[in-house]
Scaffold this active site. Sequence first.
Site, PDB file in Angstrom:
ATOM      1  N   GLU A  52      57.723  83.777  61.132  1.00  0.00           N
ATOM      2  CA  GLU A  52      57.105  82.441  61.229  1.00  0.00           C
ATOM      3  C   GLU A  52      57.497  81.751  62.537  1.00  0.00           C
ATOM      4  O   GLU A  52      58.674  81.627  62.842  1.00  0.00           O
ATOM      5  CB  GLU A  52      57.577  81.603  60.031  1.00  0.00           C
ATOM      6  CG  GLU A  52      56.895  80.261  59.937  1.00  0.00           C
ATOM      7  CD  GLU A  52      57.329  79.470  58.696  1.00  0.00           C
ATOM      8  OE1 GLU A  52      57.720  80.083  57.679  1.00  0.00           O
ATOM      9  OE2 GLU A  52      57.281  78.238  58.767  1.00  0.00           O
ATOM     10  N   LYS A 101      62.570  75.876  50.379  1.00  0.00           N
ATOM     11  CA  LYS A 101      61.992  76.977  51.180  1.00  0.00           C
ATOM     12  C   LYS A 101      62.379  76.775  52.644  1.00  0.00           C
ATOM     13  O   LYS A 101      62.683  77.742  53.360  1.00  0.00           O
ATOM     14  CB  LYS A 101      60.475  76.987  50.998  1.00  0.00           C
ATOM     15  CG  LYS A 101      59.769  78.198  51.572  1.00  0.00           C
ATOM     16  CD  LYS A 101      59.304  78.019  52.998  1.00  0.00           C
ATOM     17  CE  LYS A 101      58.558  79.250  53.483  1.00  0.00           C
ATOM     18  NZ  LYS A 101      58.156  79.150  54.897  1.00  0.00           N
ATOM     19  N   ASP A 131      70.793  91.431  51.886  1.00  0.00           N
ATOM     20  CA  ASP A 131      69.790  91.403  50.817  1.00  0.00           C
ATOM     21  C   ASP A 131      69.317  89.965  50.619  1.00  0.00           C
ATOM     22  O   ASP A 131      69.971  89.169  49.930  1.00  0.00           O
ATOM     23  CB  ASP A 131      70.456  91.970  49.541  1.00  0.00           C
ATOM     24  CG  ASP A 131      69.541  91.975  48.340  1.00  0.00           C
ATOM     25  OD1 ASP A 131      68.478  91.323  48.386  1.00  0.00           O
ATOM     26  OD2 ASP A 131      69.904  92.613  47.334  1.00  0.00           O
ATOM     27  N   HIS A 140      54.702  73.393  65.463  1.00  0.00           N
ATOM     28  CA  HIS A 140      54.408  74.656  64.797  1.00  0.00           C
ATOM     29  C   HIS A 140      53.176  75.306  65.427  1.00  0.00           C
ATOM     30  O   HIS A 140      53.186  76.468  65.783  1.00  0.00           O
ATOM     31  CB  HIS A 140      54.171  74.376  63.313  1.00  0.00           C
ATOM     32  CG  HIS A 140      53.979  75.594  62.492  1.00  0.00           C
ATOM     33  ND1 HIS A 140      55.032  76.356  62.066  1.00  0.00           N
ATOM     34  CD2 HIS A 140      52.867  76.185  62.031  1.00  0.00           C
ATOM     35  CE1 HIS A 140      54.558  77.370  61.364  1.00  0.00           C
ATOM     36  NE2 HIS A 140      53.244  77.290  61.334  1.00  0.00           N
TER      37      HIS A 140
END
Length: 413
Positions: free
Chosen positions: A69, A246, A262, A359
Amino acid sequence: MNLSQRLGKIKDMARLDDKDIEPLSSDMDIKIAEMMSENIIGTIKLPVGIATNFLIDGKDYLIPMSIEEPSVVAAASHAAKLARPGGGFKTSYTPSIMIGQIQLMDIKEPAKSMKAILSKTAEIKKHANHQDSVMVKLGGGLIDVEVRDIPSSRGALVIVHLIVDVKDAMGANCVNSMCEGVAPFLEKLTGGRSVLKIISNLSDRRLVKAEATWKKELIGEDVIEGILDAYEFAKVDPYRCATNNKGVMNGIDAVAIATGNDFRALEAGAHAYAARDGYKPLATYKKNRDGDITGSIEMPISVGIVGGATKTNPVAKTSLKIMGIESAHELASVMASVGLANNFAALRAMVSEGIQKGHMRLHAKNIAMSAGASENEASDVAKKMVEKGDISVSRAKEILENIRKNKSFNKVR
Ligand code: MEV
């Protein structure tokens, strides 16, 4: 800096040699991939970027982050830069304690069996530690046994928790082996039947805290009020809270991937921990007496610097070297700081200029390529879209068409 200048700088600053940086720019050796998973047909590449400006517990860090991202690495670096005048990030952590669960069923007298299990802690320890003598040599191993009795629609569950110090490992292999190694002894002791024998990813005894203060002179009082409003929204609404968290995991997962850890285990642990008392934001914010804003995060981060892909993936080794990481605690502290930085950066951007401006600027090249631009054309198309303030596939197609028309016109001339 261009790519080779960046690599050169990292090489100097982290004192890397050619062997360390080689895996960053070459494909993963297929033989290594074959050791890691099954039915291998290839590998997929993800970008590895360096987050800058991080001052954590008085040490400067360059932090490798692997993420598809755009703007996450830039956002973390920006928040870290803004945190420096407040002293950067301060962290603390608990020992690396993981929990292994053994599910026992069909026990006739659960209360009696639970007592019996606890009275045999020393013997359970012997069976458990026998499974991982290396861990014991390193000072880790089973440190305690706990028992819980949980009613279920299929009868009483007697759940035995093996409390294990896994030191610098993530711990899943060690704990799972211990659970499987101890289960037959527990079956014999209780007359019950063991079902699952597996680590818990809710590693709520392996916590790390990070805190940072952002000065009002730097970010502005309105932005501080905005962040507090946004934080309140996440506190009272799970729909917002999931997105807020998130944003935290954007940073944490990116460092986890760059270091071969992980990230699914981290995600599971983070959200379960956030939900222990109704789903809540992982980071909290408050205004201090000077009117500055302090963010703090507390969460489980079970990562290792030994074993697993941290050793087989050559990029993971290089990432650890770039950061100069010496223990799993140190890595977890860095990750908590990055998570907090990404959360803060997202909130700051959303309550000021908005998230899309930065972004989309960073995403412009991706958009240009989806509109059909070649790698050579993508930079020009992206630049023109940013200049025009319209970053979209349709605009990219238009610009690309013009660029190509001009090129063939120039050729004919
Ligand atoms: C996007 O990857 C992350 C954000 O949605 C996080 C947030 O909303 O806090 C921007």
